[in-house]
Design a protein around this motif. Structure first.
Motif, PDB file in Angstrom:
ATOM      1  N   TRP A   8      27.695  30.281  -0.435  1.00 48.84           N
ATOM      2  CA  TRP A   8      27.685  31.538   0.307  1.00 48.84           C
ATOM      3  C   TRP A   8      28.167  32.692  -0.538  1.00 48.84           C
ATOM      4  N   PRO A   9      27.545  33.844  -0.421  1.00 48.79           N
ATOM      5  CA  PRO A   9      28.189  35.063  -0.935  1.00 48.79           C
ATOM      6  C   PRO A   9      29.094  35.610   0.175  1.00 48.79           C
ATOM      7  N   THR A  10      30.333  35.142   0.233  1.00 46.36           N
ATOM      8  CA  THR A  10      31.203  35.405   1.380  1.00 46.36           C
ATOM      9  C   THR A  10      31.696  36.847   1.414  1.00 46.36           C
ATOM     10  N   LYS A  11      31.660  37.396   2.590  1.00 42.23           N
ATOM     11  CA  LYS A  11      32.217  38.720   2.843  1.00 42.23           C
ATOM     12  C   LYS A  11      33.607  38.541   3.434  1.00 42.23           C
ATOM     13  N   ARG A  12      34.340  39.636   3.527  1.00 43.36           N
ATOM     14  CA  ARG A  12      35.678  39.594   4.135  1.00 43.36           C
ATOM     15  C   ARG A  12      35.613  39.110   5.574  1.00 43.36           C
ATOM     16  N   ARG A  13      34.545  39.475   6.270  1.00 42.15           N
ATOM     17  CA  ARG A  13      34.377  39.073   7.670  1.00 42.15           C
ATOM     18  C   ARG A  13      34.269  37.555   7.792  1.00 42.15           C
ATOM     19  N   HIS A  14      33.528  36.926   6.859  1.00 47.23           N
ATOM     20  CA  HIS A  14      33.393  35.468   6.878  1.00 47.23           C
ATOM     21  C   HIS A  14      34.730  34.785   6.636  1.00 47.23           C
ATOM     22  N   LEU A  56      38.125  28.375  -0.620  1.00 45.16           N
ATOM     23  CA  LEU A  56      36.755  28.856  -0.836  1.00 45.16           C
ATOM     24  C   LEU A  56      36.515  29.159  -2.308  1.00 45.16           C
ATOM     25  N   THR A  57      37.473  29.806  -2.944  1.00 49.36           N
ATOM     26  CA  THR A  57      37.342  30.146  -4.357  1.00 49.36           C
ATOM     27  C   THR A  57      37.265  28.891  -5.208  1.00 49.36           C
ATOM     28  N   LEU A  81      20.971  31.771 -11.924  1.00 43.42           N
ATOM     29  CA  LEU A  81      21.390  32.655 -13.002  1.00 43.42           C
ATOM     30  C   LEU A  81      20.365  33.719 -13.367  1.00 43.42           C
ATOM     31  N   LYS A  82      19.151  33.628 -12.844  1.00 36.97           N
ATOM     32  CA  LYS A  82      18.119  34.600 -13.180  1.00 36.97           C
ATOM     33  C   LYS A  82      18.314  35.869 -12.360  1.00 36.97           C
ATOM     34  N   TRP A  98      25.510  35.746  -4.690  1.00 37.90           N
ATOM     35  CA  TRP A  98      26.381  34.628  -5.020  1.00 37.90           C
ATOM     36  C   TRP A  98      26.966  34.777  -6.417  1.00 37.90           C
ATOM     37  N   ASP A  99      26.148  35.182  -7.378  1.00 36.26           N
ATOM     38  CA  ASP A  99      26.666  35.293  -8.742  1.00 36.26           C
ATOM     39  C   ASP A  99      27.665  36.436  -8.876  1.00 36.26           C
ATOM     40  N   GLU A 100      27.512  37.495  -8.091  1.00 36.25           N
ATOM     41  CA  GLU A 100      28.514  38.559  -8.094  1.00 36.25           C
ATOM     42  C   GLU A 100      29.834  38.053  -7.514  1.00 36.25           C
ATOM     43  N   THR A 101      29.744  37.199  -6.510  1.00 36.65           N
ATOM     44  CA  THR A 101      30.946  36.605  -5.927  1.00 36.65           C
ATOM     45  C   THR A 101      31.651  35.707  -6.942  1.00 36.65           C
ATOM     46  N   VAL A 102      30.881  34.922  -7.690  1.00 34.86           N
ATOM     47  CA  VAL A 102      31.467  34.042  -8.707  1.00 34.86           C
ATOM     48  C   VAL A 102      32.123  34.869  -9.804  1.00 34.86           C
ATOM     49  N   LYS A 103      31.478  35.953 -10.230  1.00 37.04           N
ATOM     50  CA  LYS A 103      32.076  36.816 -11.252  1.00 37.04           C
ATOM     51  C   LYS A 103      33.404  37.396 -10.775  1.00 37.04           C
TER      52      LYS A 103
END
Length: 108
Positions: A8-14, A56-57, A81-82, A98-103
């Motif tokens: 998931w690209p989790t938001k604060r709400r999630h 989660l992290t 990754l693309k 998702w990749d922005e969340t991982v970064k």
């Protein structure tokens, strides 16, 4: 409750919704209600559970490590990754990927 959350690209709400659900379960487990006015930190300390945001992290970074170990031509790696630049996102699309969340997790 955390099954599949590494994708998931989790938001604060999630995160907030998951933490509320977790605290309800922990309160039930300890036999407390909201009327008892016991702090969340006290219940988490008593049970010995880390905050759900840390979990989660950890799950997300563990999954990222597994993706990185795959060969470059693997579908999961090329799909994750693309990055395609100059693509206009729709109005209803999530702004966070998702990749922005991982970064963000790696930086933290």
């Amino acid at each position: 409750m955390l099954y599949g959350t590494e994708c998931w690209p989790t938001k604060r709400r999630h995160v907030q919704q998951l933490s509320v659900a977790e605290m309800r379960m922990l309160r039930w487990f300890c036999g407390h209600t909201r009327r008892d006015r016991v702090r969340n930190e006290a219940i988490q300390e008593r049970v010995g559970v880390a905050p759900i945001e840390e979990k989660l992290t950890q799950h997300r970074l563990r999954w990222f490590g597994h993706v990185q170990q795959r060969p470059p031509e693997a579908p999961v790696r090329s799909g994750v990754l693309k990055r395609v630049d100059k693509v206009k996102r729709g109005r209803s699309r999530l702004k966070l990927t998702w990749d922005e969340t991982v970064k963000r997790d790696i930086k933290d």
